[in-house]
Design a protein around this motif. Sequence first.
Motif, PDB file in Angstrom:
ATOM      1  N   MET A 403       0.848  -1.184   0.000  1.00  0.00           N
ATOM      2  CA  MET A 403       0.000   0.000   0.000  1.00  0.00           C
ATOM      3  C   MET A 403       0.884   1.234   0.000  1.00  0.00           C
ATOM      4  SD  MET A 403      -1.232   2.683   2.005  1.00  0.00           S
ATOM      5  CE  MET A 403      -0.754   2.139   3.624  1.00  0.00           C
ATOM      6  N   THR A 482      -7.872  -3.717 -12.616  1.00  0.00           N
ATOM      7  CA  THR A 482      -7.541  -2.454 -11.958  1.00  0.00           C
ATOM      8  C   THR A 482      -8.809  -1.631 -11.810  1.00  0.00           C
ATOM      9  OG1 THR A 482      -7.099  -1.162 -13.957  1.00  0.00           O
ATOM     10  CG2 THR A 482      -5.290  -2.480 -13.079  1.00  0.00           C
ATOM     11  N   PHE A 500      -8.893   6.144  -4.268  1.00  0.00           N
ATOM     12  CA  PHE A 500      -7.979   4.995  -4.281  1.00  0.00           C
ATOM     13  C   PHE A 500      -7.830   4.455  -5.703  1.00  0.00           C
ATOM     14  CE2 PHE A 500     -11.949   2.744  -4.365  1.00  0.00           C
ATOM     15  CZ  PHE A 500     -11.687   1.535  -4.995  1.00  0.00           C
ATOM     16  N   HIS A 501      -6.709   3.777  -5.904  1.00  0.00           N
ATOM     17  CA  HIS A 501      -6.457   2.998  -7.126  1.00  0.00           C
ATOM     18  C   HIS A 501      -5.954   1.638  -6.675  1.00  0.00           C
ATOM     19  CE1 HIS A 501      -5.286   2.138 -11.293  1.00  0.00           C
ATOM     20  NE2 HIS A 501      -4.270   1.501 -10.742  1.00  0.00           N
ATOM     21  N   ARG A 502      -6.536   0.592  -7.258  1.00  0.00           N
ATOM     22  CA  ARG A 502      -6.197  -0.750  -6.802  1.00  0.00           C
ATOM     23  C   ARG A 502      -6.007  -1.678  -7.997  1.00  0.00           C
ATOM     24  NH1 ARG A 502      -8.848  -2.880  -1.243  1.00  0.00           N
ATOM     25  NH2 ARG A 502      -7.193  -4.353  -0.664  1.00  0.00           N
ATOM     26  N   THR A 503      -5.025  -2.550  -7.885  1.00  0.00           N
ATOM     27  CA  THR A 503      -4.744  -3.546  -8.927  1.00  0.00           C
ATOM     28  C   THR A 503      -4.721  -4.933  -8.296  1.00  0.00           C
ATOM     29  OG1 THR A 503      -3.427  -1.963 -10.207  1.00  0.00           O
ATOM     30  CG2 THR A 503      -3.109  -4.290 -10.701  1.00  0.00           C
ATOM     31  N   ASP A 519      -1.822  -7.791  -4.702  1.00  0.00           N
ATOM     32  CA  ASP A 519      -2.747  -6.697  -4.442  1.00  0.00           C
ATOM     33  C   ASP A 519      -1.933  -5.422  -4.229  1.00  0.00           C
ATOM     34  OD1 ASP A 519      -4.702  -4.955  -3.635  1.00  0.00           O
ATOM     35  OD2 ASP A 519      -5.315  -6.095  -1.856  1.00  0.00           O
ATOM     36  N   LEU A 521      -2.361  -1.285  -3.643  1.00  0.00           N
ATOM     37  CA  LEU A 521      -3.345  -0.278  -3.265  1.00  0.00           C
ATOM     38  C   LEU A 521      -2.667   1.071  -3.127  1.00  0.00           C
ATOM     39  CD1 LEU A 521      -6.158   0.606  -2.203  1.00  0.00           C
ATOM     40  CD2 LEU A 521      -5.435  -0.180   0.072  1.00  0.00           C
TER      41      LEU A 521
END
Length: 612
Positions: A403, A482, A500-503, A519, A521
């Motif tokens: 993160m 994503t 937020f941006h999450r992959t 993961d 974040l």
Amino acid sequence: MPKRGGGRSRNWKDSEHFEHDDRVPTTNTRRVSFKPGALNKQSGKNRFRNWNDAKLQLLDDDIDMGANGGQSQKRKGPQFFRGRGGRLNSPGPRMDRPKKKFIAGLLPWYQIIIPYGAKHEKDVILRSLLSFISPEIFIPHYYKLNGNAAVFYVDDVKVAEKLFNADRKISMPDGYKLAVIVRNAVPNVAINAEMKEKMKLAMAKRYNASTKALDLTKFHADPDLADIFCALFRPMIMLAAIDIIAENIPDLEALNLNDNKLYGIEHLKILSTKFKNLKILYLGDNRIPYLGSLDPMKQLQLVELYLKGNPLVNRFSDHEIYVSDVRKKFPKLVRLDGVELPPAIGFDVSEDVALPPRQQSFLVDPAGQDLVREFLTQYFAIYDSDSRQPLLEAYHEHATMSMAANYLSNDNRNSPATRLNSYISNSRNILRITEREYRRRYMKTGRLQVVSFLSEFPKTLHDLMGFAVDLLVFTPAMIVLTMNGVFKETNTNGNPTRSFHRTFVIVPNTTGGFSIINDMLYITNTTKEQEEKAFGSGVAEAPPAPAPTPTPTPSADDSHKMMIGLLCQQTGMNEHWSMNCLQETGWDLQRALFIFNQLHSEGKIPPEAFVK
């Protein structure tokens, strides 16, 4: 007046010490001979304040002050000697002078002067010079007699240096030591109609009409231009040549300017306006110093370029970087330095082609749409619940998670509602954390570490309808997903909104389902636009609860019936199958939803489960 050669001695002061005898008749008219430039006769005065300044000038002077013998003195440096009767300028001893060194000039042309060269035939002089510098050879450009001297030009620095070293080392048939003077200079030229006509005729024989290609390689050495100076490295001559080409070959497609001593080429930017069809350009074996020197020609739509033999190529230790940097200036290149280039990575579209409309989500394979929707619903239903422990089933045994958090601006740090204190302390920002050990420490490995780490974050509520989702990879072996969106912290004062941006990287697991193997974040503050649009797509915040009233505590059977009804409503299964699902999961509604969606996506739930 004291007698010559006599007189009493005098105690000289240090400031009056001269390096010659002062007992000289005042009527003596002989003077020390300085070479031109040694004296500055402004207002008839010597520019030297005293003889010590004159001494310094003489130390640097190349003029021989005396070639014959005489009484020598032990002191070093130039001396003034007194002959019979104490006269100045008597011959002094010959002193060894440091040998002059050849210094290459910026210009690629050198003027060769042979003093008294008119006494000898041209062929005799040239044969003598060629014999001395053998095996080097040269072409004597624009040979002519200037008074008693013979003058010509060479266009090679190595040849110029060898000719410089030939000074007074070649004996002519009459015993005369041939003097050779080398200067860094170019011939004077005046571009007139006669010169342009000769240039035009020389170009005509170098043009290939079938390929629309003009070869101007080493143009100044063309036999038809032997009597004029036509070096294309001179901007005025190059521009005159371009005008001639544009007038007679406006549809030129290929131009060869190899071996023309080109250095500064800023004026070649005119090529893009004069020749719209020019696709091939050769600039090899010139003196172009930097790749940036080609910037004036970036407007050319070149498909082939030749730069080998220029200093700019040697500045690159990595050939791949060289090719990449050249391609940045000329994106359409398919051939460089005679070598075919691999296809460029990217795409090329015409400027008049409209781009497709913007979409909130991108699916590399439409078949993955249902899976993406189910995955997000399951994952964030658990993530936004009171306990995130059921996420253990969603992660691979060897999963990794990191993160990173950062502020949009320094102003966000000053507001309590926008501070990211819950995230910054655990942020794995590799721009800020450079040590390998700390990078490893902030990386969470294994499902237990990952879920434990996620459980430390504040409770949240995600705006699922506001997600922008991209399904980048969808294969049986891997899924890469994503998303961008916003969430609220529900247990933080003020319920701040975060962006937020999450992959997620998802792989099959051993039970036939899918697990998150990686993961990533990223969390930051929301923009004003994001705050205005957040939770405005049909997912409203829960209204404030009314004041609690005493109600009977539901029994276990009532609670189980409520969960069965909720599961039936959300899955479409009948009560029997919903109750079995809840019993197998220990009456954990969120986990039952997760398992149902996983099995349903795999087609493992029979049709009778939906018969009511």
